[in-house]
Design a protein around this motif. Structure first.
Motif, mmCIF file in Angstrom:
data_model
loop_
_atom_site.group_PDB
_atom_site.id
_atom_site.type_symbol
_atom_site.label_atom_id
_atom_site.label_comp_id
_atom_site.label_asym_id
_atom_site.label_seq_id
_atom_site.Cartn_x
_atom_site.Cartn_y
_atom_site.Cartn_z
ATOM 1 N N SER A 72 0.816 -1.217 0.000
ATOM 2 C CA SER A 72 0.000 0.000 0.000
ATOM 3 C C SER A 72 0.849 1.266 0.000
ATOM 4 O O SER A 72 0.361 2.337 -0.361
ATOM 5 N N SER A 73 2.112 1.167 0.367
ATOM 6 C CA SER A 73 2.988 2.344 0.337
ATOM 7 C C SER A 73 3.367 2.724 -1.094
ATOM 8 O O SER A 73 3.763 3.864 -1.354
ATOM 9 N N ASP A 74 3.244 1.793 -2.037
ATOM 10 C CA ASP A 74 3.639 2.034 -3.425
ATOM 11 C C ASP A 74 2.467 2.125 -4.397
ATOM 12 O O ASP A 74 2.581 2.755 -5.449
ATOM 13 N N PHE A 75 1.360 1.461 -4.072
ATOM 14 C CA PHE A 75 0.226 1.378 -4.987
ATOM 15 C C PHE A 75 -1.016 1.985 -4.348
ATOM 16 O O PHE A 75 -1.224 1.895 -3.143
ATOM 17 N N ILE A 83 -5.589 0.896 -10.491
ATOM 18 C CA ILE A 83 -4.599 0.976 -9.419
ATOM 19 C C ILE A 83 -3.351 1.564 -10.074
ATOM 20 O O ILE A 83 -2.974 1.147 -11.170
ATOM 21 N N ILE A 84 -2.725 2.519 -9.409
ATOM 22 C CA ILE A 84 -1.506 3.099 -9.978
ATOM 23 C C ILE A 84 -0.329 2.890 -9.029
ATOM 24 O O ILE A 84 -0.507 2.694 -7.828
ATOM 25 N N ARG A 85 0.846 2.919 -9.593
ATOM 26 C CA ARG A 85 2.066 2.954 -8.777
ATOM 27 C C ARG A 85 2.385 4.432 -8.575
ATOM 28 O O ARG A 85 2.573 5.178 -9.538
ATOM 29 N N LEU A 86 2.423 4.871 -7.327
ATOM 30 C CA LEU A 86 2.531 6.292 -7.009
ATOM 31 C C LEU A 86 3.778 6.943 -7.579
ATOM 32 O O LEU A 86 3.726 8.076 -8.050
ATOM 33 N N ASP A 87 4.901 6.249 -7.585
ATOM 34 C CA ASP A 87 6.136 6.881 -8.064
ATOM 35 C C ASP A 87 6.222 6.954 -9.586
ATOM 36 O O ASP A 87 7.191 7.466 -10.132
ATOM 37 N N LYS A 88 5.192 6.475 -10.300
ATOM 38 C CA LYS A 88 5.162 6.559 -11.763
ATOM 39 C C LYS A 88 4.354 7.763 -12.263
ATOM 40 O O LYS A 88 4.303 8.021 -13.453
ATOM 41 N N ILE A 89 3.736 8.510 -11.353
ATOM 42 C CA ILE A 89 2.938 9.676 -11.741
ATOM 43 C C ILE A 89 3.850 10.727 -12.355
ATOM 44 O O ILE A 89 4.854 11.116 -11.761
#
Length: 122
Positions: A72-75, A83-89
């Motif tokens: 949950s810290s990454d997605f 669902i997104i990967r937060l560091d890919k925004i």
């Protein structure tokens, strides 16, 4: 005689064991996928399209079950179907997030929480 009980490791421990990877049933194969390579996941009912940097995988799994194994810290579930990967925004607008030239809708209910998860400098 004493019986030793061994605990079955949970899925999060197993992910750590495999260095940040998950294994997905893709067709007739079990495919190892690095969590770092996942950009976003799009739901199509009981099927998920896992979009990675180099390819996509279609997997028969529910969004709920997939969310259980992702850290949950990454997605983050940004919309009922995504669902997104937060560091890919790459950028964020009032109604969409852009990841690698793909616009992904943000549900109104999730926008404020998403803003609290990213390092926004004001």
């Amino acid at each position: 005689m004493q019986v030793l009980k061994t605990e079955t490791p949970n899925i999060k421990d197993r992910i750590d064991q495999f260095e940040g990877s998950i294994f997905l049933n893709v067709g007739r194969q079990i495919q190892r996928v690095s969590l770092n390579s996942i950009e976003y996941i799009k739901g199509y009912g009981d099927y998920m399209k896992v979009k990675c940097q180099d390819k996509s995988h279609t997997v028969h799994i529910t969004m709920k079950n997939l969310l259980r194994v992702l850290p949950s810290s990454d997605f983050y579930r940004i919309h009922k179907s995504y669902i997104i990967r937060l560091d890919k925004i790459e950028n964020l607008s009032s109604s969409h997030v852009q990841i690698n030239e793909t616009n992904i809708p943000i549900s109104r209910n999730n926008k404020q929480e998403l803003l609290s998860l990213i390092p926004l400098v004001k």
